[in-house]
Every structure is written in C-alpha cells, then in structure tokens.
Design an enzyme around this catalytic site. Structure first.
Site, PDB file in Angstrom:
ATOM      1  N   THR A   1       0.890  -1.169   0.000  1.00 25.36           N
ATOM      2  CA  THR A   1       0.000   0.000   0.000  1.00 25.36           C
ATOM      3  C   THR A   1       0.915   1.202   0.000  1.00 25.36           C
ATOM      4  O   THR A   1       2.099   1.061   0.294  1.00 25.36           O
ATOM      5  CB  THR A   1      -0.875   0.001   1.286  1.00 25.36           C
ATOM      6  OG1 THR A   1      -1.934  -0.955   1.141  1.00 25.36           O
ATOM      7  CG2 THR A   1      -1.506   1.334   1.594  1.00 25.36           C
TER       8      THR A   1
ATOM      9  N   ASP B   1      -8.814  -1.893   4.374  1.00 22.43           N
ATOM     10  CA  ASP B   1      -8.881  -0.855   5.402  1.00 22.43           C
ATOM     11  C   ASP B   1      -8.566   0.540   4.868  1.00 22.43           C
ATOM     12  O   ASP B   1      -8.996   1.541   5.442  1.00 22.43           O
ATOM     13  CB  ASP B   1      -7.895  -1.171   6.532  1.00 22.43           C
ATOM     14  CG  ASP B   1      -6.464  -1.256   6.012  1.00 22.43           C
ATOM     15  OD1 ASP B   1      -6.234  -1.974   5.008  1.00 22.43           O
ATOM     16  OD2 ASP B   1      -5.574  -0.612   6.578  1.00 22.43           O
TER      17      ASP B   1
END
Ligand code: ASP
Length: 322
Positions: A179, A210
């Site tokens: 990420t 998330d």
C-alpha cells in the site's frame, strides 16, 4: 524530538509487504529508496513553501502511485479474477473532512479520486462504476488497463493462485500485499493523511480493505494525529486501527509514539494483523512502527534531510543520492 512550532513533518510508506531480505539485491534496494525519495521531495516542496498538509500528502501519494514498484495506482496487485480494484482515502485534520473510493480501475491517481469525493461529492465514500462516472465528470485523468500492468504483480497472482491450489502457505509478504500512504503536519500546525492501494493479491472481487475505511487505514484530526496504515486490512478494520491510535491519545493521554506502538504491537499483531502504520501528531512528532519484517518508509522535516528505510534498520539520509 518535538520540532519547533513552525516546522513541518512528512512521513510516507510504500507498504509493509517488503521483499524478503534474502531476495533483495542492491539494485532493487536502491530503486525502492529512490522511489521513496521522490515522494518525499514532492511532499517537501509543498510543506517548505508553507503549503497545506493536505496538499503535501496528495503530492507524496501521487508520486508513489506513479511508481510501479509500489502496490497502488501503476503497479497495483490483481484480484483472484485477474483484475485490479483500487482503494484510496484522504482526510483533512482541520475539520475531519474525508473522501474515499473503493474498487476502481481507471483514474491515473486514485488519491485524486478520493480528494474529488471529499471536495465535490457531498459524500465520503464512492465505489465501483458510479465512482468512475463521478471521476469522469470531475475531469480526472484516466489511463488504460495496460498502464497499470506490471509483470511482477501478474506473476505474483499466478504464484498465489498456484499456492492456494496446492494448499501451500505463502510466507512472502511482498507477494501478498503493499500500500502507499503519507501523513503530514504543516507549518500552520494542521495534519492530514492519505492512503492508496491495490489491496491484497488474489483478493476476492469486490473486497474492500482498510485503506478507504476512515478510522481503519486512514485518519486525521488536528486534535490528535494523522495516521496511514498498511497490512492485513481485515484486521485493521476490525480494530479501527487508525482511530484507536487517536483515541488512546485523546482519552488515555498517551503520546503518539506510545499509542502507535500499543496498537501495532499489542493489538494488531496478536490478532494476526501483520503490518504497520505511519503517524504524525499536531506538534510534528512522528512514529513508524511495524510488526513484520519490513516497511518501505521515509521522513522529511524542516532540516530538509530525506531519510528512508526498508527493514528493521534506522532511517538513513538519502538526500545526497542520485
Ligand atoms: N492494507 C491493504 C489492504 O488490506 C494492504 C496492505 O497494506 O498491505 O487492502
């Protein structure tokens, strides 16, 4: 160290899914440091000029999305169906304004899509085709699927599917996830956070991690801190990881460092939430804890030194490297 009130801090990450140390080569390592350095430079240019934390995290994340080495934008991982579905979020600590997108493929920089949602939609989270339609109306730059393709991520999907088929456990974090993210505190004392990801390799189509869930992988509030996470998204969501750090500061009086450490090491790790976070508080302190073997990360403050690290070693000054 607490910086002077007119100082700035920018911290970035390129994901907690780092290449196994045994497979890292000096050339690859240099390329990762260079990618992180370019993102730090992009954010520093904004902050050094007295610009807003929100603009700095946008610029830093765009640079990381453009870099195919990291799992976001160009270079995003593939779902089990061989498609890329990207998630991104941005949050402004001044007023807790937030915007996010999930399950999109097309906008060159998903973080700009998240920012457009925040600034122009009246909503916080848009998904899929309707999010893309909104981005087109906003005039965002789009790219064809070929632009986002990397051989390395495609191969990671094939390997993962083969391992799932044979029941072999995948221990290589770099194949599984990654990420990018940035958090900043500007010269005016405001904080912001931005996160962008392709998610986890071979994730189910439609799975949302998330990163675009405000309070899980992304959070910013001037009263406490700004946080961007990377790791096993399902666990970060269940533990409201980013918001938990802010809550511990607000209600338990913990420092940024203490709150970040407790959440990453004592809450996420035992629950199977491998990964890490980057965070800055309203005073400009930063924390970069992770509970796995490495996290691509970097920091720059008003002394202008660009510092990056990958494994458990200290940040090293890469300002002078080409
Ligand atoms: N947190 C991301 C997700 O679950 C993946 C990662 O950061 O490694 O989508």
């Amino acid at each position: 160290m607490t910086p002077n009130s007119n100082d700035f801090t920018l911290a970035i990450h390129g994901g907690a899914g780092t290449i196994l140390k045994s497979r890292m080569t000096p050339e690859k390592e240099a390329a990762y440091h260079a990618g992180l350095r370019r993102a730090l430079e992009a954010g520093r240019a904004v902050l050094a000029d007295g610009g807003a934390a929100l603009d700095a995290v946008t610029a830093a994340v765009m640079a990381l999305e453009d870099e195919p080495l990291f799992n976001a934008g160009r270079g995003a991982v593939y779902t089990s169906a061989g498609k890329q579905e990207m998630d991104a979020a941005i949050m402004d600590g001044r007023d807790r304004a937030a915007g996010a997108v999930a399950g999109i493929l097309g906008p060159k920089n998903p973080i700009l899509a998240a920012r457009a949602v925040m600034e122009h939609s009246g909503h916080v989270l848009l998904i899929g085709e309707s999010a893309l339609e909104f981005c087109r109306r906003q005039g965002l730059a789009f790219e064809e699927a070929q632009y986002f393709f990397t051989e390395q991520r495609w191969q990671a999907l094939q390997d993962t599917l083969a391992m799932q088929e044979s029941g072999t456990e995948d221990t290589d974090e770099s194949r599984k996830h990654g990420t990018v993210g940035a958090v900043a505190r500007d010269r005016h004392g405001n904080v912001a956070a931005a996160t962008s990801t392709g998610g986890m390799t071979a994730k189910s189509p439609g799975r949302v991690g998330d990163s675009p869930v405000i309070g899980a992988g992304t959070w910013a509030d001037d009263a406490t801190c700004a946080v961007s996470g990377t790791g096993h998204g399902e666990i970060f969501i269940r533990y409201a990881a980013a918001h938990e750090i802010a809550s511990r500061m607000r209600y338990a009086g913990e420092s940024l460092e203490e709150a970040s450490r407790v959440v990453v090491m004592d809450m996420l790790a035992p629950a199977g939430g491998s990964g890490g976070i980057i965070a800055v508080d309203h005073a400009g302190n930063f924390a970069l804890p992770f509970n796995c073997s490495g996290m691509y990360r970097g920091v720059v403050q008003a002394d202008n030194a660009l510092r990056t690290a990958i494994y458990r070693d200290d940040l090293k000054d890469v300002s002078a490297s080409a």
